[in-house]
Design an enzyme around this catalytic site. Structure first.
Site, short mmCIF file in Angstrom:
data_model
loop_
_atom_site.label_atom_id
_atom_site.label_comp_id
_atom_site.label_asym_id
_atom_site.label_seq_id
_atom_site.Cartn_x
_atom_site.Cartn_y
_atom_site.Cartn_z
N ASP A 291 3.54 116.38 31.90
CA ASP A 291 2.23 116.33 32.53
C ASP A 291 1.61 114.95 32.33
O ASP A 291 1.79 114.31 31.30
CB ASP A 291 1.34 117.42 31.89
CG ASP A 291 0.12 117.73 32.70
OD1 ASP A 291 0.23 117.84 33.93
OD2 ASP A 291 -0.97 117.87 32.11
N GLU A 338 5.05 114.42 36.40
CA GLU A 338 3.82 114.81 37.11
C GLU A 338 3.06 113.52 37.41
O GLU A 338 2.37 112.96 36.56
CB GLU A 338 2.99 115.76 36.23
CG GLU A 338 1.78 116.36 36.95
CD GLU A 338 0.54 115.50 36.81
OE1 GLU A 338 0.18 114.83 37.82
OE2 GLU A 338 -0.07 115.49 35.74
N ASP A 393 -3.14 124.28 38.81
CA ASP A 393 -4.49 123.69 38.87
C ASP A 393 -5.10 123.78 40.27
O ASP A 393 -6.23 123.34 40.47
CB ASP A 393 -4.45 122.22 38.45
CG ASP A 393 -4.40 122.06 36.94
OD1 ASP A 393 -4.85 122.97 36.22
OD2 ASP A 393 -3.93 121.00 36.47
#
Length: 502
Positions: A291, A338, A393
């Site tokens: 991430d 990401e 998200d």
């Protein structure tokens, strides 16, 4: 090789006992993935969660989440009796996790299992503790101390414990011996069940994609045990914290509050802390999604006393040097970067230099707020990427179509030729399956045609996130058959899969 998978949090699986777990429903979901012609199960982080219940704010980057331990499997293993957990209150809504009830009721049940484990299989527990001692000793004592201080963060503990004075730690370990053994036993139970599930996935040809947050929580065993790895002042408080700057989505930016790494200190010892961290992830998962990848090129530093992210500034990260060190230590590993958010040419260069696939999110393709939509439209995808309709998200496909700017959704409907007879969610998924992306991942909520009530997380909010759960029977043979046909059409069946649907 063209492949596909499903993003589904373990907590979202059905269960009578309050939350999805690593037990029978997880094994059943693996069967569904096989029947549906999938190659991957992508999960959210599986660490123990803290205040707010976010899997991205964990008490440890190494430990497993106690809530995911399956109680029925413990019963089958002789570590629990049915009446010890089946008569507890686990909540009255099977479609939402009640984390408050889990916190109240789960640990007293696990205590019984750990007691039987220590009494009946002590050698297995001892061997596990010896093998994982490097992180487990600190974590178990950290959790025992949190219990002693009613959950207070370590930053508010007595100074000798905050500063890890050896005599204070030794005394605490003696006084809290039973609690320390409990937390060690819980981790044994978690990793026993996780290893069993991962082995079954391997036997069925399903690879698990894990999710590694770049940052760790300030109130974690990681920061308490290794403050020298982070940007802390002389009082062991954060000198600056992580976040992202103001943009078209938020005038204040986002102040995440995580400690920032001391990259100069980390470089001096060859990034050993990070190498141990990522090496451990590859014991858990087959592929790791990192991430906030852009934080390795440069990171946004916010003064610790600032209430918003407006006064932050960009600072240089370790760059390619870090990834050279990582590959030198553990070899080349399958990593997904990401690479969403504010990107610069230097971030794109770092991604190219590593060779990692980045992410393409279809919902971003039609968002008129920041002008970057074209790179997320399927006709512009490179092969070396992982395509998503949306992630944890984002809103679900149908939720986004209902809630986004009408001009943006009108553009999406025209571009994608969405059709309510097919199902507009299926049209959006079809777009990424048909793309040139080597891998396409869809949320389970989109396969089920859920609206915003199926959304997993709204960033920068707390109180109602991470709670969505699927109905029992969600993974039906009919749905698997329909999905498998799409894999046939777009050549995403696992290698060697015939995919005959009749």
């Amino acid at each position: 090789m063209r492949q596909a998978g499903i993003l589904m949090a373990v907590t979202s699986l059905p269960s009578p006992w309050g939350v999805g777990t690593l037990g029978g429903e997880a094994r059943k979901f693996l069967d569904f993935l096989v029947q549906a012609g999938q190659s991957y199960w992508q999960v959210l982080p599986i660490g123990p969660t803290s205040f707010g219940d976010s899997p991205y704010q964990s008490f440890s980057t190494f430990a497993g989440n106690p809530y995911l331990i399956d109680l029925d499997d413990l019963c089958a293993d002789g570590l629990l009796k049915p009446e010890e957990y089946q008569q507890k209150d686990w909540g009255d809504d099977p479609l939402r996790v009640d984390y408050g009830l889990l916190y109240q009721n789960r640990f007293s049940v696990l205590e019984k299992a750990v007691q039987r484990l220590r009494g009946g299989r002590p050698d297995e527990l001892t061997l596990f503790c010896e093998r994982e001692a490097e992180w487990l000793e600190n974590y178990a004592l950290f959790m025992a101390l949190k219990g002693r201080f009613n959950g207070a963060p370590w930053s508010r503990w007595p100074d000798p414990l905050r500063r890890r004075e050896p005599s204070a730690l030794a005394e605490a370990a003696r006084e809290l011996d039973e609690a320390v053994w409990f937390w060690k036993g819980v981790q044994y139970l978690f990793f026993s069940q996780w290893s069993r599930l991962k082995q079954q996935a391997k036997e069925q040809g399903i690879s698990i994609i894990g999710d590694l947050p770049i940052y760790v929580a300030e109130d974690s065993a990681d920061v308490w045990a290794h403050p020298e790895q982070f940007q802390m002042d002389g009082n062991l408080h954060c000198a600056a914290v992580a976040g992202c700057p103001p943009d078209g989505f938020s005038a204040d930016g986002q102040r995440w509050g995580n400690p920032l790494f001391d990259w100069n200190r980390m470089k001096a010892d060859g990034y050993q802390w990070w190498i141990r961290r990522i090496s451990f992830q590859f014991q858990l998962y087959d592929v790791v999604r990192i991430d906030h990848f852009r934080g390795f090129e440069s990171y946004y530093a916010i003064p610790a006393d600032a209430e918003t992210a407006q006064t932050g500034c960009w600072m240089p990260g370790p760059g390619l040097d870090f990834f050279y060190a990582l590959e030198g230590a553990i070899g080349k590993q399958p990593i997904i970067a990401e690479d969403l958010g504010f990107l610069t040419p230097s971030v794109y260069k770092l991604l190219d230099d590593t060779g990692f696939p980045g992410m393409k999110v279809l919902e971003f393709a039609f968002d008129s707020r920041d002008g970057s939509g074209r790179v997320y439209q399927p006709h512009n995808y490179p092969q070396n990427c992982v395509a998503y309709v949306g992630t944890h998200d984002n809103d679900t496909a149908l939720g986004w179509l209902a809630e986004a700017d009408p001009a943006d959704t009108a553009f999406a409907r025209e571009y994608l030729h969405l059709d309510k007879a097919e199902g507009e969610n299926w049209g959006m998924m079809r777009a990424i399956w048909a793309s040139t992306a080597n891998c396409a991942i869809v949320q389970m909520q989109d396969l089920l045609g859920l609206g915003s009530d199926g959304r997993m997380n709204i960033p920068s909010t707390i109180g109602n996130n991470w709670r969505w759960r699927a109905r029992a029977g969600f993974d039906s043979p009919e749905l698997a058959l329909r999905l498998r046909r799409q894999m046939e059409l777009y050549e995403r069946l696992p290698q060697g899969g015939k995919g005959e649907t009749g």
